[in-house]
Design an enzyme around this catalytic site. Structure first.
Site, short mmCIF file in Angstrom:
data_model
loop_
_atom_site.label_atom_id
_atom_site.label_comp_id
_atom_site.label_asym_id
_atom_site.label_seq_id
_atom_site.Cartn_x
_atom_site.Cartn_y
_atom_site.Cartn_z
N LYS A 293 0.82 -1.22 0.00
CA LYS A 293 0.00 0.00 0.00
C LYS A 293 0.86 1.28 0.00
O LYS A 293 2.07 1.22 0.23
CB LYS A 293 -0.92 -0.03 1.22
CG LYS A 293 -1.98 -1.16 1.17
CD LYS A 293 -3.00 -1.00 2.29
CE LYS A 293 -4.04 -2.11 2.27
NZ LYS A 293 -5.10 -1.88 3.30
N TYR B 213 -12.49 -2.34 -3.69
CA TYR B 213 -13.04 -2.50 -2.34
C TYR B 213 -14.57 -2.40 -2.33
O TYR B 213 -15.16 -2.03 -1.31
CB TYR B 213 -12.44 -1.44 -1.42
CG TYR B 213 -11.02 -1.74 -0.98
CD1 TYR B 213 -10.72 -2.88 -0.24
CD2 TYR B 213 -9.97 -0.86 -1.28
CE1 TYR B 213 -9.43 -3.15 0.19
CE2 TYR B 213 -8.67 -1.12 -0.85
CZ TYR B 213 -8.41 -2.27 -0.12
OH TYR B 213 -7.13 -2.53 0.31
N ASN C 291 -2.06 0.39 6.69
CA ASN C 291 -1.62 -0.90 7.26
C ASN C 291 -0.73 -1.71 6.33
O ASN C 291 -0.66 -2.93 6.43
CB ASN C 291 -2.83 -1.70 7.79
CG ASN C 291 -3.76 -2.19 6.70
OD1 ASN C 291 -3.64 -1.77 5.55
ND2 ASN C 291 -4.67 -3.07 7.04
N HIS D 283 -2.24 -5.39 1.64
CA HIS D 283 -3.53 -6.07 1.49
C HIS D 283 -3.25 -7.48 1.01
O HIS D 283 -2.34 -7.69 0.22
CB HIS D 283 -4.42 -5.36 0.47
CG HIS D 283 -5.62 -6.19 0.07
ND1 HIS D 283 -6.78 -6.21 0.80
CD2 HIS D 283 -5.79 -7.09 -0.95
CE1 HIS D 283 -7.62 -7.07 0.24
NE2 HIS D 283 -7.05 -7.61 -0.83
N GLU E 216 -9.88 -10.74 -7.24
CA GLU E 216 -8.90 -9.67 -7.09
C GLU E 216 -7.76 -9.81 -8.09
O GLU E 216 -7.25 -8.81 -8.62
CB GLU E 216 -8.37 -9.66 -5.65
CG GLU E 216 -9.45 -9.25 -4.66
CD GLU E 216 -8.98 -9.27 -3.21
OE1 GLU E 216 -7.82 -9.64 -2.94
OE2 GLU E 216 -9.79 -8.89 -2.34
#
Ligand code: CMP
Length: 140
Positions: free
Chosen positions: A10, A50, A113, A116, A127
């Site tokens: 990310k 998402y 965070n 993913h 995905e």
């Protein structure tokens, strides 16, 4: 069984210059990187990725964060890849992530965070296809 899973480094982790350190953890755990690219997501691409979280209160912040800088999207392949990657990542909230996991070591908050990873075989399939054409995946 040999599986494939989608992994994203990310924007926070790209910004910290730890792309290589994170990818090395996957390789050291026996996963192979069979596809990879760096991309800057726009709102539509991040929001579509998402889509299952669209009604959640954190959705706008999530899309805003995921479009704040480039990401590195990869397909990881190996025995039990989906669960193994989730173990390597640690809990979604880095405050709850076990010592030695990617999120414990590199993440600051539940929003920023670091990584993913697909949470199931069905998510992995969706995905991976969301980011990669079949001929961009190079199994060895
Ligand atoms: P990720 O695995 O990419 O999937 C959805 C992301 O939403 C998650 O990681 C977090 O970064 C972010 N997020 C923010 N708040 C929450 C929350 N309360 N529960 C789950 N995910 C959250």
């Amino acid at each position: 069984a040999v599986e494939r899973t989608l992994s994203i480094v990310k924007p926070d982790a790209v910004g910290k210059n730890v792309i290589g350190e994170i990818l090395a953890r996957f390789e050291k755990a026996g996963l192979q990187i069979v596809a990879a690219k760096m991309v800057k997501l726009d709102e539509e691409k991040a929001g579509g990725f998402y889509a299952e979280h669209k009604e959640r209160p954190f959705f706008p912040a999530l899309v805003s964060f995921m479009t704040s800088g480039p990401v590195v999207v990869q397909v990881l392949e190996g025995e039990n890849a989906i669960a193994l990657n989730r173990e390597l990542m640690g809990a979604t909230n880095p405050q709850q992530a076990a010592a030695g996991t990617i999120r414990a070591d590199f993440a600051e908050s539940i929003d920023a965070n670091a990584v993913h990873g697909s949470d199931s075989a069905a998510s992995a399939e969706r995905e991976i296809a969301y980011f990669f054409a079949a001929d961009e995946i190079c199994s060895r």
